[in-house]
Write an enzyme that holds these catalytic residues in place. Sequence first.
Site, PDB file in Angstrom:
ATOM      1  N   ILE A 159       0.832  -1.197   0.000  1.00 42.35           N
ATOM      2  CA  ILE A 159       0.000   0.000   0.000  1.00 42.35           C
ATOM      3  C   ILE A 159       0.875   1.258   0.000  1.00 42.35           C
ATOM      4  O   ILE A 159       1.542   1.571   0.993  1.00 42.35           O
ATOM      5  CB  ILE A 159      -0.945   0.018   1.215  1.00 42.35           C
ATOM      6  CG1 ILE A 159      -1.753  -1.289   1.286  1.00 42.35           C
ATOM      7  CG2 ILE A 159      -1.857   1.243   1.160  1.00 42.35           C
ATOM      8  CD1 ILE A 159      -2.563  -1.614   0.045  1.00 42.35           C
ATOM      9  N   GLU A 243      -6.247   4.067 -13.637  1.00 46.40           N
ATOM     10  CA  GLU A 243      -5.008   3.649 -12.980  1.00 46.40           C
ATOM     11  C   GLU A 243      -4.025   3.042 -13.984  1.00 46.40           C
ATOM     12  O   GLU A 243      -2.821   3.329 -13.951  1.00 46.40           O
ATOM     13  CB  GLU A 243      -5.299   2.638 -11.872  1.00 46.40           C
ATOM     14  CG  GLU A 243      -4.046   2.188 -11.133  1.00 46.40           C
ATOM     15  CD  GLU A 243      -4.326   1.193 -10.023  1.00 46.40           C
ATOM     16  OE1 GLU A 243      -3.354   0.683  -9.439  1.00 46.40           O
ATOM     17  OE2 GLU A 243      -5.514   0.923  -9.731  1.00 46.40           O
TER      18      GLU A 243
END
Length: 389
Positions: A159, A243
Site C-alpha cells: 500500500i 489507474e
Amino acid sequence: MNSIYFTEEHELFRESLRNFLQIEVVPHIEKWEKTGTIERFIWKKFGEMGFFGIAYPEAYGGMNLDLFYTVVFLEELQKIKSSGFAAAMWAHAYLAMTHLNAEGDERIKRDYLAPSIAGNKIGALCISEPFGGSDVAGMRTTAVKKGNKYVINGSKTFITNGVYADYYIVAAKTSPDLGNKGISIFLMDTNLKGINATKLDKLGWRASDTAEISFDNVEIPEENLMGEADKGFPYIMQHFALERLIMAVNAHARAEYAIDYTIDYMSQREAFGTTINKFQALRHTMVDHATEVEHCKIFNYAAIARLDKGEYVVKEATMAKLKSTKVADEAIYSCLQMLGGYGYMEEYPLARLLRDSRLGPIGGGTSEILREILSKMIIDKQSYQPAVK
C-alpha cells in the site's frame, strides 16, 4: 502530434510545474530516497499550487481540468529522478482521492476530499492483500455490521502511502458468501485502535512509503461506508482504466527521460577516438527504443483522449499498461548499458531508474493478469461494460 492534445495552456502549466519541481522538490529527493520519508511540507506546497485538484470539482478546491493536465503532471514527475516520490503524489491524487470523489457523500467530500486537494490530508488506497495480490475478488478482509458500526478485520499489503497516510480507502467483504459481489468500500482514519502499519523494504520506489497493514477489530461508523454496500468490486473495476493509463503514461515518460539522458551522455563520452554516439550499433539501439516509446506515447494519448470524453477504454488502458511498462523496462536496461560501468553507479540516474521501472509490470495488476484479461476480450470475445453508470 502534441498539438492534437496539448494547448498553449497545457504547455504553460507544464513549464510552471517543471519550475516548481526543480525549486521545491529536486533539492530534497536524495534525502527522501535515503530515509524513505517524504516530509509533510511538500504535500502542503503541492496543495497550495493546486496540483492535487487538477481533476476535481471546483466546489472542493479543485480545478476540474481535462485529463491532459493530469498527463502533464504525471510526465513531469517522472523526470526528477524519483519514481517513488512520483508514486506517493499520484497514488494520493488519483487512487485514494478518485474514490473519495466518486463514492464519497457530501460529508466525506467536505471533510476528506477538500483537505486532500489542499494537501492537508494524505490518503492511501488499500485493496491488495498478502494472499491475493492481483486477485481482487479473493480478498479476505471482512467488514461486519454491528449496530451503527462496522468492524474491520484482515490485512492489506503493497500500500503506497500506507505508513504516513491520514486516511485509508479500504476494500472489505461485507457479504463473503457472494464472492466478488460482496465487497464494499470504506473510509477509515489511520489513528484508530487496531490498525498496525509496517513499512516494507523495497527494491525501488525508495522515497515512497509502502506498507503492510493489519486491521484487528477496527471500528468505524456506518456512515463511512462509501457508496452502496456490496458494490465495491464494480467501483474498483470502474477506476482501473484510469489507474492503468496512469501507469502507462509514467512508463513512457520515464523511458523518454532515460533515452534523452543517455543520448546526451553518448554525445560527450569518447571511446576509440570518437564520441560513442557515432557507433552504428549503439545509434541503432537507441533509435529502436525511441521508436517503441513514441509508439506507446501516441497510443496512450489516444486512449486518454477517449477516456476524457467519457468512453469506456478498459481494453485500450490494459493494452497501454502492458506494452508501455515492458517497453520502458527494455529501454532503460539498454540505456544503463550505454553508460557502461557508470550506469551501475548510484550517482548516475540509470541505476535508480532501472530499479524504479521494474515495478511497472507488477503494480496495478501484473502483466500476466493483464494478458489474461485481454485474452478474454480478444480470443474469447468477451465484452465489458461500465460497472457503474
